[in-house]
Write an enzyme that holds these catalytic residues in place. Sequence first.
Site, mmCIF file in Angstrom:
data_model
loop_
_atom_site.group_PDB
_atom_site.id
_atom_site.type_symbol
_atom_site.label_atom_id
_atom_site.label_comp_id
_atom_site.label_asym_id
_atom_site.label_seq_id
_atom_site.Cartn_x
_atom_site.Cartn_y
_atom_site.Cartn_z
ATOM 1 C CB SER A 199 39.277 29.072 16.823
ATOM 2 O OG SER A 199 40.547 29.418 16.318
ATOM 3 C CE1 TYR A 249 41.064 31.655 21.457
ATOM 4 C CE2 TYR A 249 42.089 30.479 19.636
ATOM 5 C CZ TYR A 249 41.136 31.358 20.103
ATOM 6 O OH TYR A 249 40.249 31.932 19.230
HETATM 7 P P1 NDP Z 1 37.464 40.727 19.834
HETATM 8 O O1 NDP Z 1 38.504 40.816 20.902
HETATM 9 O O2 NDP Z 1 37.341 41.870 18.882
HETATM 10 O O3 NDP Z 1 36.041 40.417 20.467
HETATM 11 C C1 NDP Z 1 35.883 39.620 21.622
HETATM 12 C C2 NDP Z 1 34.563 39.982 22.271
HETATM 13 O O4 NDP Z 1 34.408 39.170 23.433
HETATM 14 C C3 NDP Z 1 34.500 41.432 22.694
HETATM 15 O O5 NDP Z 1 33.249 41.959 22.318
HETATM 16 C C4 NDP Z 1 34.613 41.353 24.213
HETATM 17 O O6 NDP Z 1 33.830 42.398 24.790
HETATM 18 C C5 NDP Z 1 33.970 40.009 24.479
HETATM 19 N N1 NDP Z 1 34.328 39.461 25.788
HETATM 20 C C6 NDP Z 1 35.544 39.137 26.267
HETATM 21 N N2 NDP Z 1 35.450 38.700 27.543
HETATM 22 C C7 NDP Z 1 34.135 38.748 27.854
HETATM 23 C C8 NDP Z 1 33.380 38.429 29.022
HETATM 24 N N3 NDP Z 1 33.962 37.963 30.131
HETATM 25 N N4 NDP Z 1 32.043 38.608 28.998
HETATM 26 C C9 NDP Z 1 31.437 39.083 27.893
HETATM 27 N N5 NDP Z 1 32.076 39.387 26.761
HETATM 28 C C10 NDP Z 1 33.415 39.224 26.749
HETATM 29 O O7 NDP Z 1 37.800 39.391 19.035
HETATM 30 P P2 NDP Z 1 37.012 38.571 17.903
HETATM 31 O O8 NDP Z 1 35.892 39.319 17.362
HETATM 32 O O9 NDP Z 1 38.050 38.070 16.991
HETATM 33 O O10 NDP Z 1 36.506 37.316 18.758
HETATM 34 C C11 NDP Z 1 35.210 36.771 18.664
HETATM 35 C C12 NDP Z 1 35.297 35.258 18.734
HETATM 36 O O11 NDP Z 1 35.944 34.765 17.563
HETATM 37 C C13 NDP Z 1 36.106 34.715 19.911
HETATM 38 O O12 NDP Z 1 35.434 33.608 20.478
HETATM 39 C C14 NDP Z 1 37.410 34.276 19.267
HETATM 40 O O13 NDP Z 1 38.047 33.255 20.001
HETATM 41 C C15 NDP Z 1 36.902 33.801 17.921
HETATM 42 N N6 NDP Z 1 37.937 33.728 16.890
HETATM 43 C C16 NDP Z 1 38.535 34.862 16.384
HETATM 44 C C17 NDP Z 1 39.543 34.753 15.444
HETATM 45 C C18 NDP Z 1 40.256 35.947 14.932
HETATM 46 O O14 NDP Z 1 41.270 35.805 14.213
HETATM 47 N N7 NDP Z 1 39.795 37.176 15.190
HETATM 48 C C19 NDP Z 1 39.960 33.452 14.905
HETATM 49 C C20 NDP Z 1 39.256 32.347 15.501
HETATM 50 C C21 NDP Z 1 38.281 32.493 16.438
HETATM 51 P P3 NDP Z 1 34.133 43.203 26.156
HETATM 52 O O15 NDP Z 1 35.634 43.306 26.269
HETATM 53 O O16 NDP Z 1 33.449 44.507 25.918
HETATM 54 O O17 NDP Z 1 33.496 42.368 27.218
#
Ligand code: NDP
Length: 245
Positions: A142, A155
């Site tokens: 991030s 975070y």
């Molecule tokens: P989303 O919330 O849309 O996606 C997060 C994903 O993580 C979901 O598919 C969720 O699936 C999965 N997840 C959460 N907990 C678990 C778990 N215990 N086991 C398996 N899967 C899990 O957010 P983003 O697409 O934005 O996030 C993706 C990555 O990008 C993250 O690491 C985030 O920190 C990073 N990021 C995002 C930014 C943004 O602005 N969007 C900026 C910087 C970094 P489910 O709930 O179905 O398990």
Amino acid sequence: MSGIEGKVVVITGASSGIGEATARLLSERGARVVLGARRTEKLESIAGAITREGGQARFRAVDVTKREDVDSFVEFAAREFGRVDVIVNNAGVMPLSPLEETKVNEWDRMIDVNIRGVLHGIAAGLPRMRAQGSGQFINMASIGAHTVSPTAAVYCATKFAVRAISEGLRQEVGGDIRVTVVSPGVTESELAESISDASAREVMRGYRQISISPYAIARAVAFAIEQPDDVDTSEIIVRPTASPY
Ligand code: NDP
């Protein structure tokens, strides 16, 4: 095997946002994709859409906080497609809050998903990639891995950890295995929905008004994969042009 065509790419957190976009984009470019997350109905629908469009996709429930789940997920991918070329450790959560709120359960959840989840992906994939003599980890950090702001201390700590672990891994396994850290800026996704603290939620609402498509991040992942085997794109930051953050 170089480029994207035919590669087996395992993606955690593929049920929404960046993980979903990455699965769709890489599939369009010829990868065989294996989608993991907890919400299997979402995975089923995304994998179904990819298949209808002529791609090859599989999905499986995985909770990245559980080592045995991640092991089974990676084994499943290898059974389905015969190998594992890339693991995108993307699953993450971001329940921001001021430290003085002492939301210790939320701190633990971020540590479990954002740090332990990535380590579990590495533990599951590394022996297999070593045996294959090739492979690539793409770990989702991030802009919070480069700078710290109020409400985001834990975070950011988890994302600093992702960079530290990735850099250590790169130094240890470079030669056979590539390691890439992708650091997104504000990107449209469900990420901010995990914020339970009202003030942090409000700040985030303003902060997230300038955002980019998750496909911008997916294209960065694709770039790292499609480089020749002797080129390791170790770090990429992708952020909205108009955002100061
Ligand atoms: P989303 O919330 O849309 O996606 C997060 C994903 O993580 C979901 O598919 C969720 O699936 C999965 N997840 C959460 N907990 C678990 C778990 N215990 N086991 C398996 N899967 C899990 O957010 P983003 O697409 O934005 O996030 C993706 C990555 O990008 C993250 O690491 C985030 O920190 C990073 N990021 C995002 C930014 C943004 O602005 N969007 C900026 C910087 C970094 P489910 O709930 O179905 O398990």
